[in-house]
Design a protein around this motif. Structure first.
Motif, PDB file in Angstrom:
ATOM      1  N   PRO A   1       0.597  -1.223   0.351  1.00 51.41           N
ATOM      2  CA  PRO A   1       0.410  -0.314  -0.190  1.00 51.41           C
ATOM      3  C   PRO A   1       0.632   1.700   0.317  1.00 51.41           C
ATOM      4  O   PRO A   1       1.609   0.976   0.426  1.00 51.41           O
TER       5      PRO A   1
ATOM      6  N   TYR B   1      -3.383   4.574  -2.518  1.00 46.80           N
ATOM      7  CA  TYR B   1      -3.091   2.925  -3.147  1.00 46.80           C
ATOM      8  C   TYR B   1      -3.146   1.888  -1.962  1.00 46.80           C
ATOM      9  O   TYR B   1      -2.259   1.636  -1.359  1.00 46.80           O
ATOM     10  N   GLY B   2      -4.455   1.253  -1.704  1.00 47.44           N
ATOM     11  CA  GLY B   2      -4.323   0.090  -0.680  1.00 47.44           C
ATOM     12  C   GLY B   2      -4.887   1.162   0.756  1.00 47.44           C
ATOM     13  O   GLY B   2      -4.853   0.526   1.593  1.00 47.44           O
TER      14      GLY B   2
ATOM     15  N   GLY C   1      -8.280   1.813   0.151  1.00 52.61           N
ATOM     16  CA  GLY C   1      -9.941   2.715   0.069  1.00 52.61           C
ATOM     17  C   GLY C   1     -10.573   2.010  -1.401  1.00 52.61           C
ATOM     18  O   GLY C   1     -11.688   2.375  -1.140  1.00 52.61           O
TER      19      GLY C   1
ATOM     20  N   ASP D   1      -7.593  -1.718  -2.902  1.00 51.70           N
ATOM     21  CA  ASP D   1      -8.087  -2.685  -2.770  1.00 51.70           C
ATOM     22  C   ASP D   1      -8.058  -3.748  -2.977  1.00 51.70           C
ATOM     23  O   ASP D   1      -7.426  -4.435  -3.122  1.00 51.70           O
ATOM     24  N   GLU D   2      -8.801  -3.721  -4.502  1.00 47.77           N
ATOM     25  CA  GLU D   2      -9.222  -4.894  -4.796  1.00 47.77           C
ATOM     26  C   GLU D   2      -8.204  -5.750  -5.877  1.00 47.77           C
ATOM     27  O   GLU D   2      -7.604  -6.624  -5.643  1.00 47.77           O
TER      28      GLU D   2
ATOM     29  N   ALA E   1      -5.408  -7.038  -3.033  1.00 51.26           N
ATOM     30  CA  ALA E   1      -6.946  -8.497  -3.325  1.00 51.26           C
ATOM     31  C   ALA E   1      -6.341  -9.962  -3.602  1.00 51.26           C
ATOM     32  O   ALA E   1      -6.832 -10.799  -3.621  1.00 51.26           O
TER      33      ALA E   1
ATOM     34  N   GLU F   1      -3.691 -11.680   3.647  1.00 48.01           N
ATOM     35  CA  GLU F   1      -3.366 -10.472   3.398  1.00 48.01           C
ATOM     36  C   GLU F   1      -1.671 -11.437   3.282  1.00 48.01           C
ATOM     37  O   GLU F   1      -1.373 -11.132   4.435  1.00 48.01           O
TER      38      GLU F   1
ATOM     39  N   THR G   1       0.591  -7.788   2.002  1.00 45.10           N
ATOM     40  CA  THR G   1       1.461  -6.680   2.536  1.00 45.10           C
ATOM     41  C   THR G   1       2.126  -6.013   2.316  1.00 45.10           C
ATOM     42  O   THR G   1       2.772  -4.667   2.081  1.00 45.10           O
TER      43      THR G   1
END
Ligand code: RUQ
Ligand code: CUA
Length: 662
Positions: free
Chosen positions: A97, A103-104, A106, A110-111, A114, A123, A125
C-alpha cells in the motif's frame, strides 16, 4: 558572446576529458569563463568530473532521453528514474500500500492488492520485487506494459504504462516463492515466472527426507492478453521441474525464439540441516562443480498444453516432468560453478551464464545445443532429463574476474558483465557474428571498470532487446559504504551510471545515485519517446482499474447527490478546485456507505486527495478520475474529509464534514 565563450570552453574541456589526458587539465579549465573555471578549481574537479557533470546535468524543463524502471526490492514497489540525470520521477505502488497514491486505502487499489492474497484470504501487504520486464513487440520494448515478480510470495504484477499504475496482481497457486521472473517472450505472448527454492507443488506439507521425490521446481507461463491488459490465468500453464533451484531466466529471441533458458543451482539437492550434522546450505548447495542450465522449448510446451496433456492442480494446468521429457520440451547442459544469470545475446545466438565461484562467463551456442539435441543419444540426469555435454553446447569461456553475475549488451558488439567480488564492470567482446563490428577480436576482456561497491545486476539502455543502444550502462551496487553522507547503519544502495559511448577501455562512471528506498535488483531502460502515458485521464469519470468511464461517474457538479436506501447511503461527489460537492454528509452509525468521487478537473497536474480521518481512507484523484469507496460507518462522531494535495491557494479550505450520528 559570453555564453559562446563559455560553451567553447566546455567543449575544449570535454575533448580533453574524453581523451582522458588529465595532465592537460589546466589549459582547458583556463578556457572556461572565469567563474566556471574558478568553481571547477575551487571544488577540485578533474576534466573527467566536469565531463560527468555536463553529461548528466538536465537543466530545468529539459527531459531525459531514457526512462529506467527499477525494482524496489523489499519495498514491494517499482521506481521510475530518468537517465542520464538519475532523477527519481515516481514510485509505482505494486505489492505494498502506498498512501500518497491512495493505493490500498479504500479505493480500487484494495481490490488489486486483494488479487494477490493467499488462497485462504491471508493478506500479503508487502513484496520483494526483483526483475521488472517491459512488454515487447518483435523483441523490442514497446512501452505498453511492465511486469514484475514478488520473490517472497511467488506473485506477478501487471503495470499499465498508460497511467503507470498497477492493474493486476496474481498469486501463483502452486509456487510459494520465485526469483526468475518476470521475463517476457519476444511478443509478450507469455510472461515467465521462474521458481527458486523448491517445495512440493501447491506448497503441501512434506518432510525434507522426502525432498527428492516430493519437492519440485515449477516454471509458470502466464498468458498475457494485450487487449485486456491482463494475464489470463485460464490460458496459462506450468512445467514441473526437478527440485533444483531454478534461478534467472531469459527468453530466446530472433534465431532462438521459441526457447527459454534458466540457470539453476543446488542440483546437489541439499536440504540444509547443520543441526543434524548435514552441511549448511551454503556448503551443501555449492559442492558440485556444475549445475544445469535449463533449456526449454516453450512454443512446443504451449502446444502440449493446448493438446491437454496436463494435470490440473489448484486450478492450474501443469505439464508433468515426465510429459516434458517425453515431449522433448526440456534439456539440461552443465554450467560452472555456482552459476548465476542466463542472458541471451541480441541476435539470440548465444546464452551467457556467470558463475559466482568461477572467474569465467560461459557462452553457450544455441546452434550447437540444437545440433546436439538433433543428434540424440544424450545421457540423462537422475530424473531422466537429457543432458547435453558441456563441450557440445559451449562456444567460449571468457575469463573476466571474480564473481561474474549478469551480462548485458550494447550496439557495438560488446558485452558487459557485473563482477560482484571484484566490484567491477567487465567489458568484453562477443565473437561470432559480432566479430565484424568489433575493433578487437572476439571473446576478449577489454576493460574492467571499478565500481563502488559489490555490483549485483547491470543494465544497458534498451539492453534486453534485439537492438540495444550504446550510451549507458547502470551498475546496481549492493553496498555504498563511504559514497554518501552517513545516514545510520542501514545504508542506501548505489546506482552508478556508466558512460559506454566510447570504444576500448574508455568506460567511465559519471554519476552516483543513492537508492535509499529498499534494495533494487534489476532495472530496464527504455527510450523515453516509446512511452505515451496520459497527461490527464482521457474522459471525465475514468476508472483506472477498468480503463474506461465508470458507470458511477458524474460529469457536472449539478449531478452530485446523496441517496438513502434503508441503511445504505450512496454518495456521488464532484471534486474540483477547491471544493467537494456535497461538503456535508450526514449518516447514522452503522449505515453502509458507498461513496463515488469524480474529479472534474481537466488541467494537467490538478490532483486532489480525499482523506477521511478516522476511517483509514485516502484517495488520490487525478484529473478525470473516478474512485469508489465502500465502508460501514462504525465510528460515530464528527469527522472531516480533506484534500491531501496542495491544489490551489484555497487548498486548506478544501474539506467537508462527515457526521455520523450515534
Ligand atoms: S538475481 S538476488 Cu536478479 Cu542476480 Cu535476484
Ligand atoms: Cu484539492 Cu487540495
Amino acid at each position: 558572446m559570453k555564453r559562446i565563450i563559455f560553451i567553447l570552453g566546455l567543449i575544449a574541456l570535454l575533448a580533453i576529458g574524453c581523451s582522458g589526458k588529465k595532465e592537460t587539465a589546466t589549459p582547458a579549465v583556463e578556457g572556461l569563463p572565469q567563474d566556471a573555471a574558478a568553481l571547477a578549481a575551487e571544488r577540485g574537479l578533474t576534466p573527467d568530473d566536469v565531463y560527468a557533470a555536463l553529461s548528466t546535468y538536465m537543466p530545468s524543463g529539459k527531459l531525459d532521453p531514457y526512462i529506467m524502471f527499477s525494482s524496489g526490492g523489499q519495498s514491494g514497489q517499482v521506481y521510475v528514474i530518468g537517465v542520464p540525470s538519475m532523477r527519481i520521477l515516481k514510485a509505482i505502488a505494486v505489492f505494498t500500500p502506498e498512501s500518497w497514491q491512495g493505493y490500498g486505502f479504500g479505493g480500487s487499489g484494495d481490490e488489486i492488492l486483494a488479487g494477490g492474497n493467499m488462497p485462504d484470504g491471508t493478506e500479503l501487504t508487502w513484496g520483494d520485487t526483483h526483475h521488472p520486464n517491459l512488454s515487447e513487440t518483435n523483441g523490442e520494448y514497446d512501452g505498453q506494459f511492465l511486469f514484475i515478480n514478488d520473490k517472497a510470495n511467488a506473485r506477478l504484477a501487471v503495470i499499465d504504462l498508460r497511467d503507470f499504475e498497477t492493474k493486476q496482481i496474481i498469486k501463483n497457486p502452486n509456487a510459494i516463492n520465485d526469483h526468475g521472473g518476470a521475463f517476457v517472450t519476444p511478443n509478450t505472448d507469455y510472461v515467465i515466472e521462474g521458481p527458486q527454492y523448491a517445495s512440493p507443488i501447491g506448497w503441501e506439507y512434506a518432510t525434507l527426507d522426502e525432498y527428492q521425490e516430493k519437492y519440485r521446481g515449477l516454471i509458470t507461463f502466464w498468458k498475457f492478453d494485450r487487449v485486456a491488459g491482463r494475464v489470463d490465468e485460464s490460458q496459462s500453464f506450468q512445467i514441473e521441474l526437478p527440485p533444483y533451484w531454478q534461478d534467472l531466466c531469459d527468453a530466446g529471441k530472433a534465431v532462438s525464439d521459441g526457447w527459454f533458458f534458466c540457470n539453476s543451482f543446488n542440483t546437489e539437492m541439499a536440504t540444509g540441516g547443520v543441526e543434524n550434522g548435514e552441511p549448511p546450505f551454503e556448503a551443501g548447495t555449492t559442492k558440485n562443480d556444475t549445475d544445469y542450465l535449463h533449456i526449454i522449448n516453450w512454443k512446443k510446451a504451449a502446444e502440449v498444453y493446448q493438446a491437454g496433456k496436463v494435470d490440473m492442480i489448484n486450478g492450474m494446468a501443469v505439464i508433468r516432468l515426465q510429459t516434458a521429457i517425453d515431449e522433448n520440451l526440456l534439456y539440461f547442459t552443465p554450467e560452472p560453478k555456482s552459476p548465476h544469470g542466463a542472458d541471451v545475446t541480441p541476435g539470440g545466438e548465444f546464452i551467457v551464464v556467470g558463475g559466482k565461484l568461477d572467474p569465467h562467463v560461459t557462452v553457450y551456442s544455441f546452434a550447437k545445443m540444437m545440433a546436439a539435441i538433433e543428434a540424440g543419444g544424450l545421457e540423462t540426469d537422475v530424473y531422466g532429463v537429457p543432458v547435453i555435454p558441456l563441450d557440445k553446447a559451449m562456444e567460449a569461456q571468457v575469463e573476466l574476474g571474480l564473481g561474474p553475475l549478469h551480462t548485458v549488451f550494447d550496439d557495438k558488439g560488446y558485452a558487459y558483465t557485473s563482477l560482484f567480488l571484484d566490484s567491477a564492470v567487465a567489458r568484453w567482446t562477443l565473437g561470432g557474428p559480432y566479430d565484424d563490428k568489433n575493433p578487437e577480436d572476439g571473446w576478449t576482456l577489454v576493460q574492467k571498470l571499478p565500481v563502488q561497491y559489490n555490483i549485483g545486476h547491470i543494465a544497458a539502455a534498451e539492453g534486453d532487446t534485439t537492438s540495444p543502444d550504446g550510451g549507458y550502462v547502470v551498475a546496481l551496487n549492493k553496498w555504498s559504504i563511504d559514497r554518501f553522507a552517513n545516514v545510520g547503519p542501514l545504508l542506501p544502495q548505489n546506482f552508478q551510471l556508466v558512460d559506454i559511448s566510447q570504444t576500448g577501455d574508455q568506460m567511465k562512471v559519471i554519476y552516483d545515485m543513492p537508492m535509499g528506498m529498499a534494495e533494487p535488483h534489476y532495472v530496464q531502460i527504455i527510450k523515453a519517446d516509446k512511452l505515451h502515458p496520459f497527461e490527464v485521464y482521457p474522459e471525465i469519470g475514468w476508472n483506472p482499474e477498468t480503463m474506461s468511464v465508470d458507470p458511477n461517474a458524474i460529469t457536472s457538479v449539478e449531478d452530485a447527490r446523496i441517496e438513502r436506501n434503508g441503511t445504505t447511503v450512496e454518495i456521488w461527489s464532484a471534486v474540483i478546485r477547491s471544493h467537494y460537492t456535497p461538503e456535508l454528509v450526514e449518516v447514522n452509525a452503522g449505515d453502509h456507505v458507498i461513496w463515488h468521487l469524480t474529479s472534474l478537473e481537466t488541467t494537467r497536474d490538478a490532483t486532489h486527495g480525499f482523506a477521511l480521518s478516522g476511517y483509514n481512507i485516502n484517495l488520490s484523484l487525478e484529473p478525470g478520475e473516478t474512485q469508489t469507496i465502500e465502508f460501514d460507518a462504525k465510528l460515530s462522531g464528527s469527522f472531516t474529509f480533506y484534500c491531501t494535495e496542495f491544489c490551489s491557494a484555497l487548498h486548506l479550505e478544501m474539506l467537508g464534514y462527515f457526521l455520523v450520528k450515534p
